[in-house]
Design a protein around this motif. Structure first.
Motif, mmCIF file in Angstrom:
data_model
loop_
_atom_site.group_PDB
_atom_site.id
_atom_site.type_symbol
_atom_site.label_atom_id
_atom_site.label_comp_id
_atom_site.label_asym_id
_atom_site.label_seq_id
_atom_site.Cartn_x
_atom_site.Cartn_y
_atom_site.Cartn_z
ATOM 1 N N ILE A 160 4.425 0.168 -8.735
ATOM 2 C CA ILE A 160 3.196 -0.231 -9.427
ATOM 3 C C ILE A 160 3.484 -0.719 -10.839
ATOM 4 O O ILE A 160 2.723 -1.500 -11.406
ATOM 5 N N SER A 321 1.209 3.495 -3.802
ATOM 6 C CA SER A 321 -0.114 3.448 -4.421
ATOM 7 C C SER A 321 -0.144 4.426 -5.583
ATOM 8 O O SER A 321 0.362 5.539 -5.484
ATOM 9 N N CYS A 322 -0.745 4.021 -6.692
ATOM 10 C CA CYS A 322 -0.723 4.911 -7.858
ATOM 11 C C CYS A 322 -1.746 6.018 -7.719
ATOM 12 O O CYS A 322 -1.640 7.066 -8.340
ATOM 13 N N GLY A 323 -2.798 5.781 -6.928
ATOM 14 C CA GLY A 323 -3.797 6.818 -6.720
ATOM 15 C C GLY A 323 -5.006 6.729 -7.619
ATOM 16 O O GLY A 323 -5.863 7.601 -7.611
ATOM 17 N N LYS A 324 -5.097 5.659 -8.389
ATOM 18 C CA LYS A 324 -6.212 5.586 -9.328
ATOM 19 C C LYS A 324 -7.536 5.260 -8.631
ATOM 20 O O LYS A 324 -8.554 5.861 -8.929
ATOM 21 N N CYS A 325 -7.523 4.299 -7.724
ATOM 22 C CA CYS A 325 -8.810 3.902 -7.133
ATOM 23 C C CYS A 325 -8.906 4.299 -5.655
ATOM 24 O O CYS A 325 -7.911 4.381 -4.949
ATOM 25 N N CYS A 328 -7.522 2.014 -2.294
ATOM 26 C CA CYS A 328 -6.080 1.968 -2.089
ATOM 27 C C CYS A 328 -5.516 3.366 -1.827
ATOM 28 O O CYS A 328 -4.731 3.571 -0.909
ATOM 29 N N CYS A 368 -6.364 -3.039 -8.498
ATOM 30 C CA CYS A 368 -5.289 -3.954 -8.888
ATOM 31 C C CYS A 368 -4.707 -4.682 -7.686
ATOM 32 O O CYS A 368 -5.063 -4.424 -6.547
ATOM 33 N N GLY A 371 -3.420 -2.789 -4.225
ATOM 34 C CA GLY A 371 -4.368 -2.461 -3.178
ATOM 35 C C GLY A 371 -4.985 -3.698 -2.545
ATOM 36 O O GLY A 371 -5.242 -3.738 -1.343
HETATM 37 S S1 SF4 Z 1 -5.140 -0.605 -6.075
HETATM 38 FE FE1 SF4 Z 1 -5.882 1.247 -7.151
HETATM 39 S S2 SF4 Z 1 -4.723 3.002 -6.345
HETATM 40 FE FE2 SF4 Z 1 -3.725 1.113 -5.665
HETATM 41 S S3 SF4 Z 1 -2.118 0.850 -7.140
HETATM 42 FE FE3 SF4 Z 1 -3.853 -0.380 -7.862
HETATM 43 S S4 SF4 Z 1 -5.051 0.964 -9.180
HETATM 44 FE FE4 SF4 Z 1 -3.585 2.250 -8.094
#
Ligand code: SF4
Ligand code: SF4
Lengths: 397, 223
Positions: A160, A321-325, A328, A368, A371
């Motif tokens: 990411i 996946s970073c886990g923010k949203c 995703c 982002c 996802g």
């Molecule tokens: S789409 Fe959302 S969860 Fe996936 S990497 Fe981007 S910010 Fe993180």
């Protein structure tokens, strides 16, 4: 060809780089003034080489126009896309070229500090790059007009962090997660300052354009895709490696003529987040108008089961996946579970419907690019290799 | 400036978010991670709206308006995406509403009802996580956390402390204390601002009886 001579053999020293014609661009650029450099890049119609294809000249202009004494140039050397290793060849064989590109970009926008964000997997290049940085800094100073400081920053292995705002967070010592945009980095990026983030290959094109002129550059390629592109080919081919081709070249030339594949069932273009093209469709053109991505090209032969390939593909995104949203973070998880179930022979038609529903939401509402583009290959495969999915649903793989 | 929302021309100010303008004009947009007293993170993607000629959907909570923007808040594409995202979230949420302290105060249930979702048919992904009752006035149940990060933001922006943080990556993400331990009095005294903003039953302010909390009103369109 623009970059070939720099990747075919190692440029051992700054003198060797000079012998290849290096530094003439920087010298020329130092006498051109910001506006002329930007005009030249704009006229060349160079577009970013990391996948999105944003016009580089406009990016430079945006960062240039912000009135702020402190600005940054970041070279994105976090080449994390699956099957993509073309930036590595440039960094390994000729870091001078990349650094010269950074300095030209710095001159264009009025930045005096640059960072190179190197992915940790390329740590073995650190010493060479550091040495090149020292030599280049000194050289630029002696040119008089270019007091440009460079710093190397090594990432920690997260895919990411190739996303520009996550990369900035990472340099600022925070969790590598994308920020909300706007504001765009060209307005408010690293430490809140205007920041230009450009990919290694894009930067490497700048010296050539400055020396040879925008017309020479824009005479190569197609209407919307000017210049050449590096492609890293891997998978079921006899000659994997990095090839430079004019944009608009057909996939056949790259995969069959250059990389010598003799059995092509499918090709994934642009790494794990890239499009899938069927083996009988090799006349497709490698350019922004058709298919491109960052340049990673992976070939699958007829021994590969595409459902299984996609399970591997999506496992990558679950991991990265970073886990923010939500779409995703949760979407990748559920899609992975569904694909495993299908591969195990326990799937149903309903699973495919669910995959489509989730993929649509990820593609349309993720925060982002990770996802948004994660389900691209899966959706292509569902369309091109539907019978294989049906087979897997009834009998597994 | 003038913008259009659902075909009607409305007045908007420089720097307004789509959510603010919509609310002022009586147009309801569901939200989950957003909180009026906190900076936006745009992570839940439940408030997404469609902007004509703009490609992907964008979050209303954190997108500022531009002149002549043409916004649609209730197209099938928008509603479907909101529902899918919420169903994904519910798939990763403990199914014990009947015994939950947030119960009828839960914003997740409220939004789910508004979007017409009774249950998620996606594969259930929630595994039981830590239940932490060490602190005298804050009870934590991580199985219910929806990772909206309101607690992290409230702690930083209102209490001006850094007690909470997001740890681990992707689907393993969790809200933790610095050392991933239980919450104790030494970590944080008693402001409970995090529990007060938590939309679900993941952080419960146990010093407040239910009667003191405002009742939850299911005022949206239940379709
Ligand atoms: S789409 Fe959302 S969860 Fe996936 S990497 Fe981007 S910010 Fe993180
Ligand atoms: S504990 Fe509550 S406020 Fe904090 S992230 Fe989880 S759901 Fe949100």
């Amino acid at each position: 060809m623009i970059l070939k001579k720099y990747i075919t053999r190692k440029t051992e020293s700054l003198d060797a780089y000079r012998a290849l014609g290096g530094l003439t661009a920087l010298q020329k650029a130092a006498g051109m003034g910001r506006k002329n450099i930007i005009d030249e890049i704009k006229k060349s119609q160079l577009r970013g080489r990391a996948g999105a294809g944003f016009p580089t000249g406009f990016k430079l202009e945006m960062a240039e126009q912000v009135q702020e004494p402190e600005k940054f140039v970041i070279c994105n050397a976090d080449e994390g896309e699956v099957g993509t290793f073309k930036d590595r060849e440039l960094l390994k064989n000729c870091p001078y070229l990349v650094l010269e590109g950074m300095m030209i970009a710095g001159l264009a926008v009025g930045a005096r500090q640059g960072y190179m964000y190197l992915r940790t997997e390329y740590s073995y290049l650190i010493d060479d790059i550091r040495r090149a940085i020292e030599e280049m800094e000194e050289e630029a100073l002696s040119l008089g007009k270019c007091d440009f400081r460079l710093e190397l920053f090594v990432g920690a292995g997260a895919y990411i962090c190739g996303e520009e705002t996550a990369l900035i967070e990472s340099i600022e010592q925070r969790r590598g997660e994308p920020r909300l945009k706007p504001p765009y980095p060209t307005n408010s990026g690293l430490f809140g300052k205007p920041t230009l983030i450009i990919n290694v290959e894009t930067l490497s094109n700048l010296p050539w354009i400055i020396v040879n002129g925008s017309e020479a550059f824009s005479s190569i390629g197609t209407e919307m895709s000017k210049g050449t592109k590096l492609f890293s080919v891997s998978g079921d081919v006899r000659r994997p490696g990095v090839y430079e081709l004019p944009l608009g070249t057909s996939l056949r030339v790259l995969v069959i003529d250059k990389a010598c594949a003799n059995d092509v069932k499918a090709v994934q273009i642009g790494g794990a987040s890239g499009r899938i093209v069927a083996g009988d469709d090799l006349e497709r053109l490698l350019c922004f108008e058709d298919v491109l991505g960052a340049g990673g090209v992976v070939v699958f032969n007829s021994s590969r089961n595409m459902v299984e390939m996609m399970r591997e593909n999506m496992a990558f995104f679950l991991h990265e996946s970073c886990g923010k949203c939500i779409p995703c973070r949760e979407g990748n998880y559920v899609i992975n579970r569904l694909l495993s179930r299908i591969c195990d022979g326990d799937g149903s038609e309903g699973d495919v419907t669910m995959i489509r529903e989730i993929a649509a939401s990820m593609g349309d509402s993720s925060l982002c690019g990770l996802g948004i583009s994660a389900p691209t290959g899966l959706l292509d495969t569902l369309q091109l290799f539907e019978p294989e999915f049906r087979e897997a649903i009834s009998a597994g793989v | 400036m003038k913008i259009q929302i659902n075909g009607n021309e409305v007045e908007a100010g420089e720097g307004d978010t789509i959510l603010e303008v919509s609310r002022r004009n009586g147009i309801y947009i569901p939200t989950l991670c957003n909180h009026d007293d906190l900076s936006p993170v745009g992570s839940c993607r439940v408030c997404v709206v469609e902007v004509k000629n703009n490609g992907n959907l964008i979050p209303a909570c954190s997108s500022t308006v531009r002149s002549l923007m043409n916004i649609e808040t209730g197209t099938p594409r928008v509603l479907q995406t909101r529902r899918t995202n919420l169903k994904l979230l519910l798939a990763n949420h403990a199914d014990n509403c009947l015994v939950c302290d947030a119960a009828n105060l839960c914003e997740l249930r409220k939004v789910a009802a508004e979007l017409g979702i009774t249950n998620s048919y996606f594969i259930k992904s929630r595994t039981a996580l830590m239940m932490d009752q060490c602190h005298p006035s804050i009870q934590r149940d991580l199985s219910k956390c929806i990772l909206c990060r309101r607690c992290v933001r409230a702690c930083r922006e209102i209490a001006e402390k850094e007690v909470w943080a997001v740890a681990f990556r992707g689907h393993d993400s969790r809200i933790v204390l610095r050392d991933d331990a239980e919450l104790k009095m030494e970590d944080c005294e008693d402001c409970t601002v995090c529990a007060d903003v938590c939309p679900v039953g993941a952080l419960i302010n146990t010093s407040k009886g239910r009667a003191e909390k405002e009742p939850c009103l299911y005022e949206g369109n239940i379709t």
